[in-house]
Design a protein around this motif. Structure first.
Motif, PDB file in Angstrom:
ATOM      1  N   ARG A 198     -12.644  -1.405  -5.290  1.00  0.00           N
ATOM      2  CA  ARG A 198     -11.608  -1.092  -6.268  1.00  0.00           C
ATOM      3  C   ARG A 198     -11.088  -2.994  -6.403  1.00  0.00           C
ATOM      4  NH1 ARG A 198      -5.436   0.994  -4.430  1.00  0.00           N
ATOM      5  NH2 ARG A 198      -4.359   1.708  -6.629  1.00  0.00           N
ATOM      6  N   ALA A 253     -12.596   0.152  -0.928  1.00  0.00           N
ATOM      7  CA  ALA A 253     -11.446  -0.893  -1.176  1.00  0.00           C
ATOM      8  C   ALA A 253     -12.111  -2.015  -1.502  1.00  0.00           C
ATOM      9  CB  ALA A 253     -11.243  -1.766   0.353  1.00  0.00           C
ATOM     10  N   ASP A 265      -6.178  -2.885  -0.116  1.00  0.00           N
ATOM     11  CA  ASP A 265      -7.409  -1.909   0.343  1.00  0.00           C
ATOM     12  C   ASP A 265      -7.797  -3.069   1.325  1.00  0.00           C
ATOM     13  OD1 ASP A 265      -5.609  -0.482  -0.628  1.00  0.00           O
ATOM     14  OD2 ASP A 265      -7.155   0.511  -1.603  1.00  0.00           O
ATOM     15  N   CYS A 298     -13.806   2.728   5.300  1.00  0.00           N
ATOM     16  CA  CYS A 298     -12.864   2.387   4.091  1.00  0.00           C
ATOM     17  C   CYS A 298     -12.601   1.088   3.892  1.00  0.00           C
ATOM     18  CB  CYS A 298     -11.331   2.259   4.299  1.00  0.00           C
ATOM     19  SG  CYS A 298     -10.807   3.620   5.464  1.00  0.00           S
ATOM     20  N   THR A 352       0.734   3.978  -3.160  1.00  0.00           N
ATOM     21  CA  THR A 352       0.050   5.762  -2.134  1.00  0.00           C
ATOM     22  C   THR A 352       0.895   6.525  -2.967  1.00  0.00           C
ATOM     23  OG1 THR A 352      -1.312   4.754  -0.661  1.00  0.00           O
ATOM     24  CG2 THR A 352      -0.173   6.980  -0.306  1.00  0.00           C
ATOM     25  N   ARG A 359       0.958  -1.499   0.303  1.00  0.00           N
ATOM     26  CA  ARG A 359       0.036   0.228  -0.072  1.00  0.00           C
ATOM     27  C   ARG A 359       0.762   1.427  -0.188  1.00  0.00           C
ATOM     28  NH1 ARG A 359      -3.802   1.221   3.509  1.00  0.00           N
ATOM     29  NH2 ARG A 359      -5.252   0.999   2.589  1.00  0.00           N
TER      30      ARG A 359
END
Length: 186
Positions: free
Chosen positions: A144, A141, A108, A137, A33, A29
Motif C-alpha cells: 500500500r 502495508a 500502516d 501486516c 478504517t 488509521r
C-alpha cells in the motif's frame, strides 16, 4: 555533571514532535478504517453530529477524532459553522488512492512495525533474522505504501529514465537459443 539546557530543550522538543507523530498513527488509521476521511471528502464540511449520522459512528468519539485531526493540520475547522472539512490537498494524502502523495500505507507500515516489535527484539538478541512471512501486516502495508509511487511514476518516469528499457519491453521477450530449443517447435 554539566547540562547544556539548550541542547536538552532541543532534544525534548524533538522527542515531543516524534511522540505527536506516533500518536497520529492510530488516529489516522481509525479515520481510514472507519471511512471518516472518505465521508468528509464525499460529503463536504460537517459538524461532528452530521458526520456521526453519515457514518453511524458515536458523536462523542468523532468530536475527539475531528479535533485531533484539525489540531494536527489534517483537517480544517470553521469556528463559525462548527464544521470540519478535508481540503483537497489533504484528500490527496488521505483519500485519493491514485494520488502520487497518498500516505495511508506509511501509517500502516508504522503500525505493522510496532506490531512486530517483539520479533525484531528477539532477532536483536539472537542475531537471527525474521522471515518476511512472519511479519504481521508488513507485506500489505508495504504494498500500500509503494503503490502510489509505482502507479504514478514507474511507466511514466522511471522506466523511460533507463536507457533502452522501454524499447526492449515494447519489443517483448527474446528467447535465448537454449530456451527456444527447450520449448520445441512452434
Amino acid at each position: 555533571m554539566d547540562i547544556n539546557t539548550e541542547r536538552l530543550n532541543e532534544l525534548v522538543g524533538k522527542m515531543l514532535g516524534d511522540l505527536g507523530g506516533a500518536a497520529s498513527v492510530p488516529m489516522v488509521r481509525i479515520g481510514d478504517t472507519l471511512g471518516l476521511y472518505k465521508a468528509l471528502h464525499q460529503g463536504g464540511p460537517m459538524t461532528p453530529g452530521e458526520l456521526a449520522r453519515q457514518t453511524r459512528i458515536h458523536e462523542r468519539y468523532l468530536r475527539e477524532w475531528l479535533s485531533f485531526n484539525a489540531a494536527s493540520g489534517y483537517l480544517s475547522y470553521d469556528e463559525v459553522s462548527g464544521r470540519f472539512s478535508l481540503p483537497p490537498e489533504q484528500a490527496m494524502v488521505f483519500v485519493v488512492e491514485d494520488s502520487p502523495v497518498n500516505m495511508m500505507g506509511a501509517f500502516d507500515l508504522m503500525a505493522a512495525m510496532q506490531k512486530n516489535q517483539g520479533q525484531i527484539e528477539d532477532a536483536f538478541r539472537t542475531g537471527g533474522g525474521v522471515p518476511w512471512g512472519n511479519l504481521q501486516c508488513m507485506f500489505c502495508a508495504t504494498a500500500r505504501f509503494f503503490r502510489p509511487g509505482y502507479q504514478n511514476h514507474l511507466v511514466q518516469h522511471w522506466l523511460p529514465a533507463l536507457e533502452g528499457v522501454v524499447a526492449k519491453l515494447e519489443k517483448g521477450p527474446s528467447w535465448p537459443t537454449w530456451a527456444a530449443a527447450a520449448a520445441g517447435p512452434r
